[in-house]
Design a protein around this motif. Structure first.
Motif, PDB file in Angstrom:
ATOM      1  N   GLN A   1      39.588   2.431  13.831  1.00  0.00           N
ATOM      2  CA  GLN A   1      39.099   1.108  13.430  1.00  0.00           C
ATOM      3  C   GLN A   1      38.011   1.244  12.364  1.00  0.00           C
ATOM      4  OE1 GLN A   1      40.228  -2.069  14.836  1.00  0.00           O
ATOM      5  NE2 GLN A   1      39.245  -2.539  12.890  1.00  0.00           N
TER       6      GLN A   1
ATOM      7  N   ASN B   1      38.043  -0.148   8.638  1.00  0.00           N
ATOM      8  CA  ASN B   1      36.988  -1.029   8.102  1.00  0.00           C
ATOM      9  C   ASN B   1      36.403  -0.481   6.814  1.00  0.00           C
ATOM     10  OD1 ASN B   1      37.344  -2.689  10.229  1.00  0.00           O
ATOM     11  ND2 ASN B   1      35.473  -2.125  11.308  1.00  0.00           N
TER      12      ASN B   1
ATOM     13  N   LYS C   1      38.719  -1.101   4.007  1.00  0.00           N
ATOM     14  CA  LYS C   1      38.665  -2.503   3.560  1.00  0.00           C
ATOM     15  C   LYS C   1      37.397  -2.752   2.730  1.00  0.00           C
ATOM     16  CE  LYS C   1      41.593  -4.854   6.775  1.00  0.00           C
ATOM     17  NZ  LYS C   1      41.735  -5.184   8.165  1.00  0.00           N
TER      18      LYS C   1
ATOM     19  N   GLU D   1      37.150  -3.986  -1.088  1.00  0.00           N
ATOM     20  CA  GLU D   1      36.368  -5.171  -1.447  1.00  0.00           C
ATOM     21  C   GLU D   1      35.379  -4.853  -2.574  1.00  0.00           C
ATOM     22  OE1 GLU D   1      34.010  -8.465   1.122  1.00  0.00           O
ATOM     23  OE2 GLU D   1      35.279  -7.090   2.219  1.00  0.00           O
TER      24      GLU D   1
ATOM     25  N   ALA E   1      35.391  -6.503  -6.221  1.00  0.00           N
ATOM     26  CA  ALA E   1      34.211  -7.208  -6.751  1.00  0.00           C
ATOM     27  C   ALA E   1      33.815  -6.630  -8.102  1.00  0.00           C
ATOM     28  CB  ALA E   1      33.052  -7.096  -5.765  1.00  0.00           C
TER      29      ALA E   1
ATOM     30  N   MET F   1      33.774  -8.615 -11.681  1.00  0.00           N
ATOM     31  CA  MET F   1      32.561  -8.706 -12.490  1.00  0.00           C
ATOM     32  C   MET F   1      32.833  -8.190 -13.900  1.00  0.00           C
ATOM     33  SD  MET F   1      30.243 -10.251 -10.857  1.00  0.00           S
ATOM     34  CE  MET F   1      28.896 -10.076 -11.989  1.00  0.00           C
TER      35      MET F   1
ATOM     36  N   LEU G   1      27.030 -12.542  -9.236  1.00  0.00           N
ATOM     37  CA  LEU G   1      26.595 -11.337  -8.527  1.00  0.00           C
ATOM     38  C   LEU G   1      26.033 -11.715  -7.154  1.00  0.00           C
ATOM     39  CD1 LEU G   1      26.638  -8.463  -9.763  1.00  0.00           C
ATOM     40  CD2 LEU G   1      24.192  -8.667 -10.088  1.00  0.00           C
TER      41      LEU G   1
ATOM     42  N   LYS H   1      28.808 -12.591  -4.836  1.00  0.00           N
ATOM     43  CA  LYS H   1      29.520 -11.400  -4.350  1.00  0.00           C
ATOM     44  C   LYS H   1      28.721 -10.712  -3.241  1.00  0.00           C
ATOM     45  CE  LYS H   1      33.139 -11.132  -7.193  1.00  0.00           C
ATOM     46  NZ  LYS H   1      33.523 -12.504  -6.887  1.00  0.00           N
TER      47      LYS H   1
ATOM     48  N   TYR I   1      29.928 -10.295   0.551  1.00  0.00           N
ATOM     49  CA  TYR I   1      30.098  -8.957   1.129  1.00  0.00           C
ATOM     50  C   TYR I   1      29.243  -8.749   2.369  1.00  0.00           C
ATOM     51  CZ  TYR I   1      30.547  -3.902   1.395  1.00  0.00           C
ATOM     52  OH  TYR I   1      30.800  -2.639   1.831  1.00  0.00           O
TER      53      TYR I   1
ATOM     54  N   VAL J   1      32.136  -9.293  10.172  1.00  0.00           N
ATOM     55  CA  VAL J   1      33.075  -8.165  10.128  1.00  0.00           C
ATOM     56  C   VAL J   1      34.446  -8.585  10.642  1.00  0.00           C
ATOM     57  CG1 VAL J   1      33.509  -5.826  10.971  1.00  0.00           C
ATOM     58  CG2 VAL J   1      31.202  -6.529  10.388  1.00  0.00           C
TER      59      VAL J   1
ATOM     60  N   LYS K   1      36.413 -10.325   8.114  1.00  0.00           N
ATOM     61  CA  LYS K   1      36.869  -9.386   7.094  1.00  0.00           C
ATOM     62  C   LYS K   1      38.123  -8.654   7.523  1.00  0.00           C
ATOM     63  CE  LYS K   1      32.729  -8.045   4.649  1.00  0.00           C
ATOM     64  NZ  LYS K   1      31.833  -6.929   4.355  1.00  0.00           N
ATOM     65  N   GLN K   2      38.178  -8.339   8.864  1.00  0.00           N
ATOM     66  CA  GLN K   2      39.299  -7.546   9.371  1.00  0.00           C
ATOM     67  C   GLN K   2      40.605  -8.331   9.348  1.00  0.00           C
ATOM     68  OE1 GLN K   2      37.922  -6.239  13.208  1.00  0.00           O
ATOM     69  NE2 GLN K   2      36.433  -4.843  12.338  1.00  0.00           N
ATOM     70  N   GLN K   3      40.509  -9.669   9.318  1.00  0.00           N
ATOM     71  CA  GLN K   3      41.734 -10.464   9.396  1.00  0.00           C
ATOM     72  C   GLN K   3      42.564 -10.326   8.130  1.00  0.00           C
ATOM     73  OE1 GLN K   3      40.173 -14.308  10.369  1.00  0.00           O
ATOM     74  NE2 GLN K   3      39.894 -13.800  12.497  1.00  0.00           N
TER      75      GLN K   3
END
Lengths: 156, 113
Positions: A50, A54, A57, A61, A65, A69, B96, B99, B103, B108, B111-113
């Protein structure tokens, strides 16, 4: 003689049986501990999986991002270059043009100024209007900052 | 005696001490984003040696003080570019911030979905 031998044999037998019993109980106890360890290990492996998932992910992300930008910075730089081009397009001299046609140039300057003001509002977080969101033609866009004011516009 | 001591030692039990850690997440900052700007419109007046009198007359008629704060054409271009740069910087800083918020403040589980 035989009596004491019998007693010794019985004692050995009893000790043997008791020893076997204790050994079996120890094996059972070890087995239970091993089962518990196995469950803990499986749970730890699942946790680790897990965690790795994570982290993956999160990295995606972060990458996303960064890309977004970079795209934004490039688009804004293009808007700035475009402004420079508009002032000096085909050796255009805005000063001379203003001397020749002060009124029309004044109108153009004021329209550009209003557009630039709107760009600052958008940059500070103002919501886009429906017209701004749906603009696709040159005549509909805000030419000062199409990259942030008109998301559907593709330069042509 | 032996039976008694056996009973006393085997039947009494000491509970295992269990120590556990619970991670408490740091409270979210959750500051509201600054309100978007609503700027006033300014009016540029082009004044040349030929239309100066006309422009000042018109200003007097409209009850505006007949005074202008001037820029030549080159400086006008510079001020336009300066504002465009400020606008770009504002946009980049704002995005910025979005973002970072997205983040660090998205739970959390979401985010996992």
């Amino acid at each position: 003689m035989f009596g004491s031998l019998k007693i010794a044999m019985v004692a050995i037998l009893i000790t043997g049986i008791a020893g076997a019993g204790i050994y079996v109980m120890k094996l059972r106890s070890d087995n239970a501990i091993l089962k518990a360890n196995q469950i803990k290990l499986e749970s730890a492996v699942a946790d680790q999986k897990q965690l790795i998932e994570n982290q993956k992910k999160d990295f995606e992300e972060i990458l996303d991002a960064n890309n977004k930008m970079n795209v934004l910075v490039t688009a804004l730089k293009n808007d700035l270059d475009d402004l420079d081009k508009r002032f000096n397009k085909k050796n255009r001299d805005i000063g001379k043009l203003a001397i020749q046609k002060p009124k029309p140039i004044e109108r153009i300057i004021n329209k550009g100024s209003a557009n630039a003001t709107r760009c600052i509002e958008i940059a500070s977080g103002a919501e886009l209007t429906e017209n701004e969101k749906n603009a696709t033609k040159k005549s509909e866009i805000n030419p000062e900052c199409p990259s942030i004011a008109n998301p559907k516009y593709v330069a042509y | 005696m032996l039976i008694l001591s056996t009973l006393l030692t085997n039947c009494s039990s000491v509970k295992k001490l269990s120590i556990f850690k619970q991670e408490v997440p740091r409270a979210e900052l959750n500051l509201d984003k600054p309100t978007a700007l609503q700027l006033e419109q300014i009016k540029w007046i082009i004044i040349t040696s030929e239309n100066a009198d006309e422009v000042f007359e018109k200003m007097k008629e409209q009850g505006i003080d007949p005074v202008l704060f001037g820029l030549n054409d080159k400086d006008f271009q510079l001020i336009a570019k300066n504002f465009a740069q400020i606008r770009n910087q504002l946009k980049i800083t704002n995005d910025l911030l979005d973002k970072y918020k997205e983040y660090y403040e998205t739970p959390v589980k979401k985010k996992q979905q």
